[in-house]
Design a protein around this motif. Structure first.
Motif, short mmCIF file in Angstrom:
data_model
loop_
_atom_site.label_atom_id
_atom_site.label_comp_id
_atom_site.label_asym_id
_atom_site.label_seq_id
_atom_site.Cartn_x
_atom_site.Cartn_y
_atom_site.Cartn_z
N LEU A 174 0.95 -0.91 -0.31
CA LEU A 174 0.27 -0.23 0.34
C LEU A 174 0.79 1.81 -0.37
CD1 LEU A 174 -2.61 -1.47 3.02
CD2 LEU A 174 -3.38 -0.75 0.40
N ALA A 175 0.33 2.15 -0.90
CA ALA A 175 1.52 3.85 -0.17
C ALA A 175 0.85 4.42 0.61
CB ALA A 175 0.56 4.79 -1.76
N PRO A 176 2.16 5.07 1.20
CA PRO A 176 1.74 4.99 2.67
C PRO A 176 0.76 6.14 3.07
CG PRO A 176 3.77 5.76 1.24
CD PRO A 176 2.89 5.28 0.69
N ALA A 196 -1.79 4.16 5.21
CA ALA A 196 -1.67 5.82 6.86
C ALA A 196 -3.20 5.18 7.45
CB ALA A 196 -1.56 6.66 7.15
N ALA A 197 -4.07 6.05 7.09
CA ALA A 197 -5.40 5.87 6.93
C ALA A 197 -6.43 4.49 7.13
CB ALA A 197 -6.21 5.80 4.71
N LEU A 198 -5.38 3.78 6.42
CA LEU A 198 -6.24 1.76 6.92
C LEU A 198 -5.46 1.49 8.78
CD1 LEU A 198 -6.74 -0.34 6.82
CD2 LEU A 198 -5.22 -1.80 5.44
N MET A 199 -4.49 2.42 8.91
CA MET A 199 -4.19 1.98 10.39
C MET A 199 -4.78 2.35 10.98
SD MET A 199 -0.11 1.48 11.31
CE MET A 199 0.74 0.26 10.31
N SER A 200 -4.92 4.00 10.42
CA SER A 200 -5.42 4.53 11.97
C SER A 200 -6.91 4.54 11.88
CB SER A 200 -6.56 6.68 10.99
OG SER A 200 -6.46 6.24 9.48
N ASN A 221 9.57 0.10 13.16
CA ASN A 221 8.46 0.70 12.69
C ASN A 221 7.39 0.47 12.45
OD1 ASN A 221 9.61 3.10 10.68
ND2 ASN A 221 8.57 2.34 9.18
N THR A 222 7.23 -0.09 12.09
CA THR A 222 5.42 -0.62 12.55
C THR A 222 4.73 -0.40 13.63
OG1 THR A 222 5.64 -2.41 10.74
CG2 THR A 222 3.35 -2.55 11.98
N ALA A 223 5.21 -0.93 14.80
CA ALA A 223 4.52 0.09 15.99
C ALA A 223 5.13 1.48 15.81
CB ALA A 223 6.18 -0.57 16.88
N LEU A 224 5.47 1.76 15.87
CA LEU A 224 5.63 3.59 16.04
C LEU A 224 5.04 4.12 14.45
CD1 LEU A 224 7.26 6.11 16.25
CD2 LEU A 224 9.28 5.80 14.09
N GLU A 225 4.89 3.59 13.87
CA GLU A 225 3.62 4.69 12.87
C GLU A 225 2.12 3.91 13.11
OE1 GLU A 225 4.22 1.82 9.00
OE2 GLU A 225 5.20 2.81 8.42
N VAL A 260 -2.86 4.64 17.84
CA VAL A 260 -3.59 3.25 17.62
C VAL A 260 -2.73 2.77 18.29
CG1 VAL A 260 -4.11 1.15 16.67
CG2 VAL A 260 -4.45 3.60 15.37
N PRO A 261 -2.70 1.70 20.02
CA PRO A 261 -2.27 0.86 20.48
C PRO A 261 -1.65 -0.39 19.74
CG PRO A 261 -4.09 1.71 21.43
CD PRO A 261 -4.24 1.70 19.98
N VAL A 262 -0.88 -0.62 20.58
CA VAL A 262 0.26 -1.97 19.81
C VAL A 262 0.26 -2.69 20.70
CG1 VAL A 262 2.64 -2.31 19.07
CG2 VAL A 262 1.79 -0.35 18.59
N LEU A 263 0.27 -3.83 19.92
CA LEU A 263 0.65 -5.57 20.70
C LEU A 263 1.95 -5.64 20.11
CD1 LEU A 263 0.20 -7.76 23.21
CD2 LEU A 263 -1.50 -8.56 21.62
N ALA A 264 3.10 -6.18 20.88
CA ALA A 264 4.22 -6.50 20.40
C ALA A 264 5.18 -7.29 21.29
CB ALA A 264 5.12 -5.32 20.64
N ALA A 265 5.64 -7.91 20.59
CA ALA A 265 6.67 -8.77 20.96
C ALA A 265 7.61 -8.30 21.91
CB ALA A 265 7.46 -10.32 20.15
#
Length: 142
Positions: free
Chosen positions: A20-22, A26-30, A47-51, A57-62
């Motif tokens: 996807l274009a940036p 961003a629109a989808l992730m938001s 980077n994915t977590a930062l974005e 948007v909260p992140v669930l990360a390893a």
């Protein structure tokens, strides 16, 4: 890489995307409630977590690599033990079942990474170099 058709068939309720274009990303992730970053190896920078965090948007990360430096457990997201499916499932369930937690994590997400800009990094490096030249800093302190 294109998404495997067998994977799509196995999870018909899921949506899969190719590149996807940036702006589209961003629109989808938001629109997401939670972004899961299940890294198996230590990332030098998530980077994915930062974005996601920058979009509130909260992140669930390893709990691997640099991800715990971005995702502060219980503040802007949740961490789970790498390769621990039960822990991942538990954290997803905790998030889904707690609207209060969702709201709290979302509130803190963008603020927690607002300092991670190129401008801020350049200012910090410039200050460090000034202190180094003035004898107020050494290469061993940050």
């Amino acid at each position: 890489a294109p998404v495997d058709e067998a994977l799509k068939a196995a999870y018909p309720q899921a949506r899969f995307y190719d590149w996807l274009a940036p702006a589209e990303l961003a629109a989808l992730m938001s629109t997401m409630d939670l972004v899961v970053v299940p890294s198996l190896v230590g990332e030098s920078f998530g980077n994915t977590a930062l974005e996601a965090l920058a979009l509130s948007v909260p992140v669930l990360a390893a709990n691997a690599g640099a991800l715990p430096e971005l995702v502060q457990h219980g503040h802007n997201g949740l961490l789970f033990h790498t390769m621990d499916r039960l822990d991942l499932q538990t954290k997803v369930q905790l998030f889904v079942e707690s609207p209060q937690l969702q709201s709290q994590l979302r509130q803190h997400a963008a603020r927690s990474v607002q300092h991670l800009t190129v401008q801020h990094h350049v200012q910090a490096l410039t200050q460090w170099y000034r202190e180094l030249c003035d004898g107020k800093a050494s290469v061993n302190n940050k």
